[in-house]
Design a protein around this motif. Structure first.
Motif, PDB file in Angstrom:
ATOM      1  N   GLU A 187       0.782  -1.231   0.000  1.00  0.00           N
ATOM      2  CA  GLU A 187       0.000   0.000   0.000  1.00  0.00           C
ATOM      3  C   GLU A 187       0.819   1.289   0.000  1.00  0.00           C
ATOM      4  O   GLU A 187       0.540   2.198  -0.778  1.00  0.00           O
ATOM      5  CB  GLU A 187      -0.918   0.028   1.242  1.00  0.00           C
ATOM      6  N   LEU A 188       1.784   1.369   0.896  1.00  0.00           N
ATOM      7  CA  LEU A 188       2.309   2.687   1.251  1.00  0.00           C
ATOM      8  C   LEU A 188       3.632   3.065   0.609  1.00  0.00           C
ATOM      9  O   LEU A 188       3.828   4.230   0.254  1.00  0.00           O
ATOM     10  CB  LEU A 188       2.455   2.773   2.785  1.00  0.00           C
ATOM     11  N   ALA A 189       4.551   2.126   0.484  1.00  0.00           N
ATOM     12  CA  ALA A 189       5.934   2.475   0.133  1.00  0.00           C
ATOM     13  C   ALA A 189       6.171   2.489  -1.369  1.00  0.00           C
ATOM     14  O   ALA A 189       5.444   1.883  -2.148  1.00  0.00           O
ATOM     15  CB  ALA A 189       6.899   1.501   0.807  1.00  0.00           C
ATOM     16  N   ALA A 190       7.226   3.204  -1.755  1.00  0.00           N
ATOM     17  CA  ALA A 190       7.649   3.248  -3.154  1.00  0.00           C
ATOM     18  C   ALA A 190       8.287   1.924  -3.537  1.00  0.00           C
ATOM     19  O   ALA A 190       8.817   1.191  -2.696  1.00  0.00           O
ATOM     20  CB  ALA A 190       8.641   4.392  -3.359  1.00  0.00           C
ATOM     21  N   ALA A 191       8.243   1.612  -4.816  1.00  0.00           N
ATOM     22  CA  ALA A 191       8.863   0.385  -5.310  1.00  0.00           C
ATOM     23  C   ALA A 191      10.378   0.517  -5.266  1.00  0.00           C
ATOM     24  O   ALA A 191      10.933   1.624  -5.227  1.00  0.00           O
ATOM     25  CB  ALA A 191       8.388   0.114  -6.733  1.00  0.00           C
ATOM     26  N   ASP A 192      11.050  -0.630  -5.246  1.00  0.00           N
ATOM     27  CA  ASP A 192      12.511  -0.626  -5.222  1.00  0.00           C
ATOM     28  C   ASP A 192      13.062   0.079  -6.461  1.00  0.00           C
ATOM     29  O   ASP A 192      12.557  -0.079  -7.573  1.00  0.00           O
ATOM     30  CB  ASP A 192      13.042  -2.062  -5.187  1.00  0.00           C
ATOM     31  N   GLY A 193      14.097   0.877  -6.229  1.00  0.00           N
ATOM     32  CA  GLY A 193      14.765   1.548  -7.337  1.00  0.00           C
ATOM     33  C   GLY A 193      14.134   2.856  -7.759  1.00  0.00           C
ATOM     34  O   GLY A 193      14.643   3.522  -8.672  1.00  0.00           O
ATOM     35  N   VAL A 194      13.034   3.222  -7.116  1.00  0.00           N
ATOM     36  CA  VAL A 194      12.344   4.469  -7.457  1.00  0.00           C
ATOM     37  C   VAL A 194      12.714   5.536  -6.423  1.00  0.00           C
ATOM     38  O   VAL A 194      12.752   5.242  -5.232  1.00  0.00           O
ATOM     39  CB  VAL A 194      10.820   4.257  -7.469  1.00  0.00           C
ATOM     40  N   PRO A 195      13.034   6.765  -6.835  1.00  0.00           N
ATOM     41  CA  PRO A 195      13.311   7.829  -5.855  1.00  0.00           C
ATOM     42  C   PRO A 195      12.156   7.944  -4.868  1.00  0.00           C
ATOM     43  O   PRO A 195      10.984   7.857  -5.244  1.00  0.00           O
ATOM     44  CB  PRO A 195      13.445   9.083  -6.731  1.00  0.00           C
ATOM     45  N   CYS A 196      12.496   8.141  -3.597  1.00  0.00           N
ATOM     46  CA  CYS A 196      11.469   8.056  -2.556  1.00  0.00           C
ATOM     47  C   CYS A 196      11.722   9.088  -1.462  1.00  0.00           C
ATOM     48  O   CYS A 196      12.793   9.684  -1.377  1.00  0.00           O
ATOM     49  CB  CYS A 196      11.458   6.644  -1.967  1.00  0.00           C
ATOM     50  N   TRP A 197      10.739   9.248  -0.632  1.00  0.00           N
ATOM     51  CA  TRP A 197      10.773  10.222   0.460  1.00  0.00           C
ATOM     52  C   TRP A 197      11.365   9.565   1.712  1.00  0.00           C
ATOM     53  O   TRP A 197      10.921   8.498   2.125  1.00  0.00           O
ATOM     54  CB  TRP A 197       9.362  10.724   0.722  1.00  0.00           C
ATOM     55  N   ASN A 198      12.337  10.203   2.326  1.00  0.00           N
ATOM     56  CA  ASN A 198      12.977   9.635   3.518  1.00  0.00           C
ATOM     57  C   ASN A 198      12.637  10.391   4.793  1.00  0.00           C
ATOM     58  O   ASN A 198      13.259  10.195   5.835  1.00  0.00           O
ATOM     59  CB  ASN A 198      14.498   9.575   3.337  1.00  0.00           C
ATOM     60  N   GLY A 199      11.641  11.292   4.709  1.00  0.00           N
ATOM     61  CA  GLY A 199      11.248  12.095   5.852  1.00  0.00           C
ATOM     62  C   GLY A 199      11.738  13.518   5.773  1.00  0.00           C
ATOM     63  O   GLY A 199      11.246  14.384   6.506  1.00  0.00           O
ATOM     64  N   GLU A 200      12.701  13.756   4.883  1.00  0.00           N
ATOM     65  CA  GLU A 200      13.254  15.100   4.718  1.00  0.00           C
ATOM     66  C   GLU A 200      13.296  15.536   3.269  1.00  0.00           C
ATOM     67  O   GLU A 200      13.060  16.702   2.951  1.00  0.00           O
ATOM     68  CB  GLU A 200      14.665  15.178   5.315  1.00  0.00           C
ATOM     69  N   ASP A 201      13.586  14.568   2.387  1.00  0.00           N
ATOM     70  CA  ASP A 201      13.760  14.929   0.986  1.00  0.00           C
ATOM     71  C   ASP A 201      13.580  13.686   0.117  1.00  0.00           C
ATOM     72  O   ASP A 201      13.450  12.573   0.626  1.00  0.00           O
ATOM     73  CB  ASP A 201      15.152  15.523   0.762  1.00  0.00           C
ATOM     74  N   ILE A 202      13.615  13.892  -1.196  1.00  0.00           N
ATOM     75  CA  ILE A 202      13.569  12.783  -2.140  1.00  0.00           C
ATOM     76  C   ILE A 202      14.994  12.261  -2.318  1.00  0.00           C
ATOM     77  O   ILE A 202      15.917  13.025  -2.628  1.00  0.00           O
ATOM     78  CB  ILE A 202      13.000  13.234  -3.508  1.00  0.00           C
ATOM     79  N   VAL A 203      15.158  10.967  -2.112  1.00  0.00           N
ATOM     80  CA  VAL A 203      16.472  10.343  -2.174  1.00  0.00           C
ATOM     81  C   VAL A 203      16.396   9.065  -2.997  1.00  0.00           C
ATOM     82  O   VAL A 203      15.306   8.586  -3.352  1.00  0.00           O
ATOM     83  CB  VAL A 203      16.999  10.012  -0.764  1.00  0.00           C
ATOM     84  N   LYS A 204      17.561   8.505  -3.304  1.00  0.00           N
ATOM     85  CA  LYS A 204      17.605   7.243  -4.047  1.00  0.00           C
ATOM     86  C   LYS A 204      17.292   6.058  -3.151  1.00  0.00           C
ATOM     87  O   LYS A 204      16.700   5.071  -3.605  1.00  0.00           O
ATOM     88  CB  LYS A 204      18.991   7.071  -4.685  1.00  0.00           C
ATOM     89  N   SER A 205      17.691   6.131  -1.869  1.00  0.00           N
ATOM     90  CA  SER A 205      17.436   5.012  -0.949  1.00  0.00           C
ATOM     91  C   SER A 205      17.494   5.518   0.490  1.00  0.00           C
ATOM     92  O   SER A 205      18.105   6.550   0.771  1.00  0.00           O
ATOM     93  CB  SER A 205      18.448   3.879  -1.152  1.00  0.00           C
TER      94      SER A 205
END
Length: 572
Positions: free
Chosen positions: A409-427
């Motif tokens: 439901e909630l998380a981005a798929a592997d290998g997709v830029p994602c939110w880490n709580g502060e910014d968009i990152v690779k992992s």
């Protein structure tokens, strides 16, 4: 689950934001955020930032970059973040909840049908075989099966008491119509004396005791099984509306809606980040897992053990056969019983009258009466087995719930830029903690403190019902087998898949058949053919008689207390 189960309205919002996704980095306007906020929260856009600006008053969505959020927006987002999580929890448990609630309703309905069918069997036995006493016995038969239903569905009724009441009321009828036939009316005082004498003279041998044993061994497990299913529904309802702590609410806000403040309306959290947040929020719920696993295992063990004299279907649908045996045994010992009753109650002063008989349906009298055939695939045992096989898939439901929510439901798929709580990152680079509550001490996203009293209460209830389920799971080496008393001139030939307590031995043929040979008696109102052709099979459960049918007996009582759609509430 996946995208199919994500709230429809939110998917619409994501589509609406698609245009703005290309410029989510270095956003120059807050128009997309304003639209989503208005649509998602039905809030007014007046007072919302039209372009990014500093947000010194923000408490959670703090960023060095300009923001599209205000303090009031942040507060509203926090409420919605909790609602979103509850919605996802309810969606994830909906299949499990439906499985248990549907089967609880099906089992209750099936038991009600079995009770009505067993009552019909018994009524037809009296109408076809003991016609003179049939109408007088009708009230006792109805009361007996009413008590069976009350007991099964949770009422405070003692099964030994209602079995005794039935045979107490039956003895005066048997005495007046079979043992001392010819005159069929006696004073109420004399009939009451005969009723009270039943337990002293034991006219029915040990059959009442055998029925008490069978009822206790079959009704109690079924009653416990239904109550346990009711508790399972309560557990799911409780966890669907779990209270989230302040720390969890802030973490959910940061994970789900703080990206909006930076114009990142389509971003999804990194998998590791999502796991830390959701595992922290559901840490207390994970404590349910070993008890939930034991609960399902105990249900399975009890279901597997409910066969033979522990199978309520077998016991109820064979009840009329044991009643017939009891009446025959009393008649065979009639002379001795008459002497005993005369000593206790004296000789009756009675006025000869004509007893009322059943009203007959001529078509049924001509063709005989045959009970509805039961499909072997539709037995209660098969339904329980199918249900347990499906429920077994959810044994570790609460242990893997957080992972399931993030993956599906909630998380981005592997290998997709994602939110880490502060910014968009690779992992996500922080340490990912385990599910257990002890592991949360190292959770970088959520502080887990204390215990959850609601979850602890549910755990206590699960422990209690597990003890009940395990206590109701019979062990074959502990079965008490009561032997049938001497039957005088009555001999029995039996075969089938049940034990000696049922008056039959295991032939392995899958058939339960009982044939009675009457050698030295014939009641005044009974045809020999009425008795000798009573038989029953597991596959068909057929009551086949050549005697007249009884129209009145085919109409079973309506169980008012069983007409409700839901089970009686679980009492603690």
């Amino acid at each position: 689950m996946g995208a199919r189960t994500w709230p429809v309205g939110f998917r619409c919002l994501l589509l609406l934001a698609l245009v703005g996704s290309a410029r989510s980095e270095g956003v120059q306007t807050c128009e997309e955020v304003r639209k989503l906020f208005q649509w998602r929260l039905a809030g007014a856009v007046k007072g919302l930032p039209e372009s990014p600006r500093a947000g010194p008053d923000l408490q959670v969505c703090i960023s060095k970059k300009p923001t599209c959020c205000t303090r009031k927006m942040e507060e509203r987002y926090q409420i919605v973040a909790r609602q979103d999580m509850q919605q996802v929890l309810q969606t994830s448990s909906s299949t499990l909840k439906f499985l248990i609630s549907r089967n609880a309703a099906v089992f209750q309905e099936t038991l009600e049908t079995l009770i009505r069918q067993a009552e019909n069997y018994t009524s037809i036995l009296f109408c076809n075989t003991y016609r003179n006493m049939a109408l007088e016995a009708a009230a006792s038969i109805q009361e007996f099966f009413t008590d069976v239903g009350l007991y099964l569905f949770g009422a405070d009724v003692n099964h030994e008491e209602f079995v005794n009441r039935f045979f107490d009321s039956l003895f005066p009828l048997v005495y007046n119509h079979l043992i001392n036939p010819g005159v069929t009316d006696s004073s109420l005082e004399y009939s009451e004396c005969i009723r009270m004498a039943r337990r002293d003279v034991s006219p029915f041998g040990n059959i009442p005791k055998r029925i008490m044993g069978q009822m206790g061994r079959s009704l109690l497990p079924s009653r416990t099984f239904l109550q346990a299913l009711n508790l399972g529904i309560e557990v799911i309802n409780t966890t669907d509306y779990v209270h989230f702590s302040k720390e969890c609410s802030r973490a959910l806000l940061r994970m789900q809606y703080c990206p909006h403040c930076q114009g990142l309306t389509l971003s999804k959290p990194c998998m590791g980040y999502c796991l830390n947040v959701v595992r922290g929020c559901l840490a207390h719920m994970v404590e349910l897992n070993p008890h939930w696993h034991a609960y399902i295992r105990s249900l399975e063990e009890l279901s597997d053990a409910m066969h033979g004299t522990y199978d309520i279907e077998h016991v109820l649908l064979n009840f009329h056969l044991l009643v017939n045996d009891a009446v025959i045994q009393a008649h065979l010992n009639g002379q001795k019983l008459s002497e005993q009753v005369n000593k206790i109650c004296g000789r009756p002063v009675r006025t000869p009258t004509q007893s009322p008989r059943c009203s007959f349906d001529q078509s049924k009298e001509k063709h005989g009466m045959k009970m509805a055939t039961r499909n072997g695939e539709e037995t209660l045992a098969n339904r329980r087995k199918e249900f347990i096989n499906s429920l077994r898939l959810y044994r570790s439901f609460y242990g893997g719930l957080a992972d399931q929510l993030c993956v599906n439901e909630l998380a981005a798929a592997d290998g997709v830029p994602c939110w880490n709580g502060e910014d968009i990152v690779k992992s996500y680079t922080q340490r990912v903690v385990g599910n257990e509550i002890k592991a949360q001490s190292g959770n970088p996203e959520v502080k887990v403190r204390g215990t959850d009293p609601v979850i602890n209460q549910i755990i206590d209830k699960l422990k209690h019902v597990i003890q009940l389920l395990q206590g109701r799971s019979p062990k074959p080496d502990k079965w008490e087998l009561l032997q049938l008393g001497s039957g005088g001139g009555m001999a029995e030939q039996v075969s089938g898949d049940c034990d000696d307590e049922d008056g039959c031995g295991g032939s392995g043929s899958g058939e339960v058949k009982r044939t009675l040979r009457i050698t030295d008696w014939m009641p005044e109102d009974m045809n020999f053919s009425d008795v000798k052709r009573i038989h029953q099979t597991d596959s068909g459960r057929t009551l086949d008689t050549t005697g007249a049918g009884c129209a009145a007996a085919t109409e079973s009582m309506t169980f008012a207390m069983m007409g409700v759609a839901m089970l009686l509430p679980w009492l603690w």
